[in-house]
Enzyme design. Structure first.
Site, mmCIF file in Angstrom:
data_model
loop_
_atom_site.group_PDB
_atom_site.id
_atom_site.type_symbol
_atom_site.label_atom_id
_atom_site.label_comp_id
_atom_site.label_asym_id
_atom_site.label_seq_id
_atom_site.Cartn_x
_atom_site.Cartn_y
_atom_site.Cartn_z
ATOM 1 N N ARG A 1 65.264 65.763 44.202
ATOM 2 C CA ARG A 1 66.264 64.698 44.116
ATOM 3 C C ARG A 1 65.786 63.436 44.843
ATOM 4 N NH1 ARG A 1 69.031 61.072 47.076
ATOM 5 N NH2 ARG A 1 69.260 62.621 48.735
ATOM 6 N N ASP A 2 65.724 63.467 46.174
ATOM 7 C CA ASP A 2 65.403 62.258 46.934
ATOM 8 C C ASP A 2 63.976 61.800 46.678
ATOM 9 O OD1 ASP A 2 65.859 60.159 48.646
ATOM 10 O OD2 ASP A 2 65.766 61.318 50.486
ATOM 11 N N HIS B 1 68.332 64.372 58.500
ATOM 12 C CA HIS B 1 67.497 63.971 57.361
ATOM 13 C C HIS B 1 66.633 62.797 57.825
ATOM 14 C CE1 HIS B 1 67.135 62.940 52.890
ATOM 15 N NE2 HIS B 1 66.820 61.789 53.440
ATOM 16 N N HIS C 1 63.202 60.267 57.536
ATOM 17 C CA HIS C 1 62.090 59.682 56.781
ATOM 18 C C HIS C 1 60.956 59.382 57.760
ATOM 19 C CE1 HIS C 1 63.737 58.699 52.637
ATOM 20 N NE2 HIS C 1 64.712 59.344 53.227
ATOM 21 N N CYS D 1 60.266 54.541 50.461
ATOM 22 C CA CYS D 1 61.468 53.943 51.032
ATOM 23 C C CYS D 1 61.783 52.693 50.222
ATOM 24 C CB CYS D 1 61.224 53.572 52.495
ATOM 25 S SG CYS D 1 62.575 52.628 53.231
ATOM 26 N N ASN E 1 60.256 60.815 52.752
ATOM 27 C CA ASN E 1 60.855 61.823 53.628
ATOM 28 C C ASN E 1 59.763 62.573 54.408
ATOM 29 O OD1 ASN E 1 63.923 62.552 52.612
ATOM 30 N ND2 ASN E 1 62.674 61.744 50.951
#
Lengths: 303, 303
Positions: free
Chosen positions: B15-16, B206, B208, B239, B248
């Site tokens: 997803r991310d 979470h 990054h 990002c 991430n």
């Protein structure tokens, strides 16, 4: 645990970084890099190594680099592997020498062709000469947290080695994670024990970012009370045991993290970014530092 | 501080990661990636997002990805931005939904076109529906540790926001350092306060790696007692506020660090490296993870 917010960084890019780069820099550009680092606020720089030019051709101009940086407000260290190197470094006019050995016999044999104990016996007279000559001396021990040949040497072995060095009079002892394999729990636990046991030794830590753990290990060292670290402009240099991997922790990433975390290294981030930009141009490659990548992505976005 | 050595990771790469990649993957290859992650030991994966395909074309095949992974031993989460997304996700058959909002109004307006308080009002009925439908629900709050528009929101604001969410019944609350600007001291201090004040909330973090601090922040979270983290295979995704920067924290770097540090995520590193190799082939690019680079340099050396 010390509560001081002041952190001392020794910049090792001109030595540890450049010696491992494929592309060599002309002497004048090495001097220009050191000038930029000094202008950014670096007060102590390992500017070169007096090794055999046959071993490391990139640093064959060691004496010229020393001569060309004599007017800068710096404590200039040079790595010296032996008596010949010491004599060349002293004659050239450095303010400090870095003496080296490995925590493991396997790596010490490979790197210096003698056992760790034999290296200690060789280093003691060099340390004495440095004291008599009025030079600063630090010792850097490689493969402290892990060795590509022997694995983790264990805290007990490092305690004995540090004890021997301390008995011989060494007071500034660097522990190097040469292959970047240390983890933050290990760093915190080991440094807590070592600092308590050897309270008259000033420990310094040298981390590589091979496995991305460099900054986590630095913070663990700070948590254990260490206040002196090596770092390398641009994170250049790589790892001879993992070609293509990242090098030393990048000075600009370290300074940015320290500033954000409330510590002070007395070095200006924008000056460092100027130095890494200069280095990127000279080496014709991107820098490994995260800040450098972000900075250039933002410049690209603004353009 | 909890002494548990067990760490729960939610894999967010499909997803991310994929939503921010320039190159899109065919649905079959997304499913193959999720199969590899499951085989490596990932037990919870955010497999897609039910956003408007106009907004994120890469994830337009959300329902097909859910359908194609129904036989895997996984808790499959999907991000849902609103009621329509929730209904599509539930109809498709996920086991969990990730509800999202931002800590700062500026980013929430930009991302969701409403204020943070308006988002909370929207999320409560979705949370209730998830409970009635037997779905797990987590909320992920963006820009907790810093915002590109408003800077550091401050712990007080985050405490009030978490308090509001907890009052509404949310028990699994994710705090996201969306732009990678957090520092380990901040993470440790904030999470220590939040965990003490909201002892019935399960926090997840979470991170990054934009500024190279991701693993240091993870370790700081662990030190403060957090045991649940998001991570992303290959460290892909980048990002959106710093094009070209790292994404991430990479699952393989996290698992390697956790193993070395004596923690257990129940995920096999070699399986993850197989998954990131597969992803590198599909995306036709190098992965951002340190372990991936080291692994390939060693393969290159051995070859």
């Amino acid at each position: 645990m010390t509560s001081s917010k002041s952190i001392s960084l020794t910049e090792v890019g001109p030595r540890d970084g450049l010696q491992n780069e494929v592309r060599n820099l002309p002497t004048s550009e090495k001097i220009a890099l050191i000038e930029r680092l000094s202008a950014a606020g670096c007060k102590e720089i390992e500017i070169t190594s007096f090794v055999s030019p046959k071993m490391i051709p990139n640093l064959a101009d060691a004496a010229e680099v020393v001569a060309g940086t004599s007017s800068l407000p710096l404590t200039r260290f040079a790595l010296v592997p032996n008596t010949r190197g010491y004599e060349r470094a002293h004659a050239a006019g450095v303010e400090g020498v870095t003496l080296v050995l490995s925590a493991t016999d396997s790596h010490n044999m490979k790197n210096l062709n003698r056992t760790t104990q034999e290296s200690i016996a060789d280093l003691v007279p060099l340390f004495e000469r440095a004291r008599m000559d009025g030079l600063q001396a630090r010792v850097s021990i490689s493969m402290v947290f892990g060795c590509p040949f022997e694995g983790n040497p264990g805290l007990g072995r490092i305690e004995r080695l540090v004890g021997t060095m301390a008995d011989k009079g060494f007071r500034r002892i660097g522990l190097c994670d040469t292959i970047g394999i240390a983890n933050p729990n290990q760093v915190f636990d080991w440094m807590s024990v070592l600092r308590q046991r050897f309270s008259d030794v000033e420990f310094e830590l040298h981390f590589h970012d091979t496995y991305g753990r460099g900054l986590a290990n630095l913070m663990a060292g700070i948590a254990a009370g260490v206040r002196r670290f090596d770092s390398c402009i641009g994170g250049i240099g790589g790892c001879p045991y993992a070609p293509g991997a990242t090098g030393n922790i990048a000075t600009e990433d370290v300074v940015s993290l320290l500033e954000a975390s409330g510590y002070d290294a007395g070095i200006a981030l924008d000056g460092l970014l100027g130095a890494s930009d200069f280095l990127a141009d000279q080496l014709r490659k991107s820098m490994s530092s995260s800040i450098w990548r972000v900075h250039h992505s933002q410049c690209a976005k603004a353009a």
